[in-house]
Design a protein around this motif. Structure first.
Motif, PDB file in Angstrom:
ATOM      1  N   CYS A  85      11.257   2.684  68.622  1.00  0.00           N
ATOM      2  CA  CYS A  85      11.044   2.476  70.057  1.00  0.00           C
ATOM      3  C   CYS A  85      11.697   3.622  70.828  1.00  0.00           C
ATOM      4  O   CYS A  85      12.702   4.173  70.400  1.00  0.00           O
ATOM      5  CB  CYS A  85      11.652   1.144  70.515  1.00  0.00           C
ATOM      6  SG  CYS A  85      10.828  -0.291  69.795  1.00  0.00           S
ATOM      7  N   CYS A 136      15.548  -1.262  73.806  1.00  0.00           N
ATOM      8  CA  CYS A 136      14.227  -1.871  73.989  1.00  0.00           C
ATOM      9  C   CYS A 136      14.244  -3.355  73.589  1.00  0.00           C
ATOM     10  O   CYS A 136      14.759  -3.724  72.544  1.00  0.00           O
ATOM     11  CB  CYS A 136      13.206  -1.126  73.121  1.00  0.00           C
ATOM     12  SG  CYS A 136      11.496  -1.576  73.474  1.00  0.00           S
ATOM     13  N   HIS A 148      11.300  -4.928  73.570  1.00  0.00           N
ATOM     14  CA  HIS A 148       9.943  -5.071  73.033  1.00  0.00           C
ATOM     15  C   HIS A 148       9.075  -6.008  73.872  1.00  0.00           C
ATOM     16  O   HIS A 148       8.300  -6.793  73.328  1.00  0.00           O
ATOM     17  CB  HIS A 148       9.984  -5.533  71.571  1.00  0.00           C
ATOM     18  CG  HIS A 148      11.137  -4.964  70.797  1.00  0.00           C
ATOM     19  ND1 HIS A 148      11.321  -3.602  70.643  1.00  0.00           N
ATOM     20  CD2 HIS A 148      12.190  -5.558  70.175  1.00  0.00           C
ATOM     21  CE1 HIS A 148      12.427  -3.389  69.950  1.00  0.00           C
ATOM     22  NE2 HIS A 148      12.975  -4.558  69.667  1.00  0.00           N
ATOM     23  N   CYS A 154       7.188   1.404  73.166  1.00  0.00           N
ATOM     24  CA  CYS A 154       7.717   0.376  72.259  1.00  0.00           C
ATOM     25  C   CYS A 154       6.888   0.356  70.966  1.00  0.00           C
ATOM     26  O   CYS A 154       5.697   0.091  70.982  1.00  0.00           O
ATOM     27  CB  CYS A 154       7.688  -1.003  72.918  1.00  0.00           C
ATOM     28  SG  CYS A 154       8.164  -2.317  71.778  1.00  0.00           S
ATOM     29  N   ALA A 155       7.571   0.599  69.855  1.00  0.00           N
ATOM     30  CA  ALA A 155       6.886   0.651  68.549  1.00  0.00           C
ATOM     31  C   ALA A 155       6.509  -0.738  68.051  1.00  0.00           C
ATOM     32  O   ALA A 155       5.551  -0.901  67.289  1.00  0.00           O
ATOM     33  CB  ALA A 155       7.781   1.354  67.534  1.00  0.00           C
TER      34      ALA A 155
HETATM   35 ZN    ZN Z   1      10.434  -1.912  71.467  1.00  0.00          ZN
END
Ligand code: ZN
Ligand code: GDP
Length: 296
Positions: free
Chosen positions: A251, A256, A258, A264-265
């Motif tokens: 991220c 983060c 999320h 955001c991964a």
């Molecule tokens: Zn994230």
């Protein structure tokens, strides 16, 4: 079995704050203690050994108490080798959100976890398979059982032996039935533990530990049907979703949560189906319930 009370020196810990909230758990099921034996066969606990781990939850709200920030922690049991999270395929309907809450509580306590899905005999169309596969993929040992046909019961028994295992699950999923199938003749409900709460009044949280064989203990928690994980910060919640951990370090921001942060991964992985949308929904639901300021 020796019935014990706590030595007076512990009592002051009940009253840590002026805002009328009391510590609820000095000695808990699973603790190792030192005690003095009285002439009448009862004991007085004078030392509680350091816990290797413990499972806790937010204490239920007490009427009339004031709450600032997070509710109190209530320790359910300590020194646990194995946590069985038990659910049913049907009756009551399978509820992945409840499982995910239990998983977060277990992960944050660093307790090994096994998921058991019971009443598999009722699932004639194998509707539960996709859930079993999801949790297996995440890395959890997931066992289908039936206390009626006996399916999976041997596997559960093998996992229990020489360990201290806590059974956790909602009412009616079949915890007692599984237990009785494994250990016929043992009665699961053997006693009650009371804990102190608001203003010295007792609320009863039943937690029973049963020695089923030499070195094998089972802890049953009939008083604890729901669980709100305690003491978790919003930015840390993702660490307890093991299927997120491959992504959270990618991220853009290391704080983060999320939800909607750019870069955001985790959100990316959900969009690409690398993370189940059901797990992500559970994550968001738990995130909403986290209150940041901790009283203690
Ligand atoms: Zn994230
Ligand atoms: P607990 O509240 O989790 O301890 O659940 P119980 O063991 O009391 O079981 C609740 C109900 O579900 C009882 O009526 C049991 O007979 C039933 N039950 C338990 N396990 C199974 C199972 O594997 N299959 C079916 N069909 N019913 C079960």
């Amino acid at each position: 079995m020796i019935r014990c009370s706590l030595k007076g020196k512990f009592k002051k810990e009940f009253n840590l704050k002026k805002d009328k909230l009391y510590k609820t758990d000095i000695a808990v099921v699973g603790d190792f203690v030192n005690y003095e034996l009285n002439d009448d066969g009862t004991g007085v606990i004078d030392e509680i050994k350091k816990r290797e781990n413990y499972l806790s939850r937010k204490a239920p709200k007490i009427k009339g108490a004031s709450y600032r920030g997070e509710r109190l922690e209530q320790i359910v049991a300590s020194n646990i080798d194995n946590l069985f999270i038990i659910s049913s395929a049907l009756e009551p309907a399978f509820n992945n959100k409840v499982i995910d809450r239990f998983l977060v509580a277990g992960e944050s306590s660093h307790v090994p976890i096994t998921i058991i899905i019971n009443k598999i005999d009722l699932d004639r169309d194998n509707l539960i398979d996709s859930w079993v596969n999801l949790y297996k993929q995440i890395g959890y040992e997931t066992i289908r059982t039936s206390a009626v046909t006996g399916e999976g019961i041997g596997t559960v028994k093998d996992l229990l032996l020489n360990k201290k295992t806590l059974f956790w699950g909602q009412s009616g999923v079949g915890k007692s039935s599984i237990f009785n199938k494994i250990f016929p003749g043992l009665d699961l409900n053997v006693g009650e533990i009371s804990t102190y709460s608001d203003k010295g009044k007792h609320t009863t949280v039943t937690t029973n530990m049963i020695k089923v064989e030499e070195n094998t203990f089972v802890i049953d928690t009939p008083g604890i049907r729901e669980i709100a994980p305690y003491g978790i910060k919003k930015k840390d919640l993702g660490h307890y979703f093991l299927d997120f951990t491959d992504y959270i370090y990618d991220c853009r921001f290391n704080t983060c949560t999320h939800q909607h942060e750019p870069g955001c991964a985790v959100i990316g992985a959900v969009k690409n189906n690398y993370i189940s949308k059901y797990r992500y929904e559970s994550y968001l639901r738990i995130l909403e319930t986290i209150e940041e300021d901790i009283i203690f």
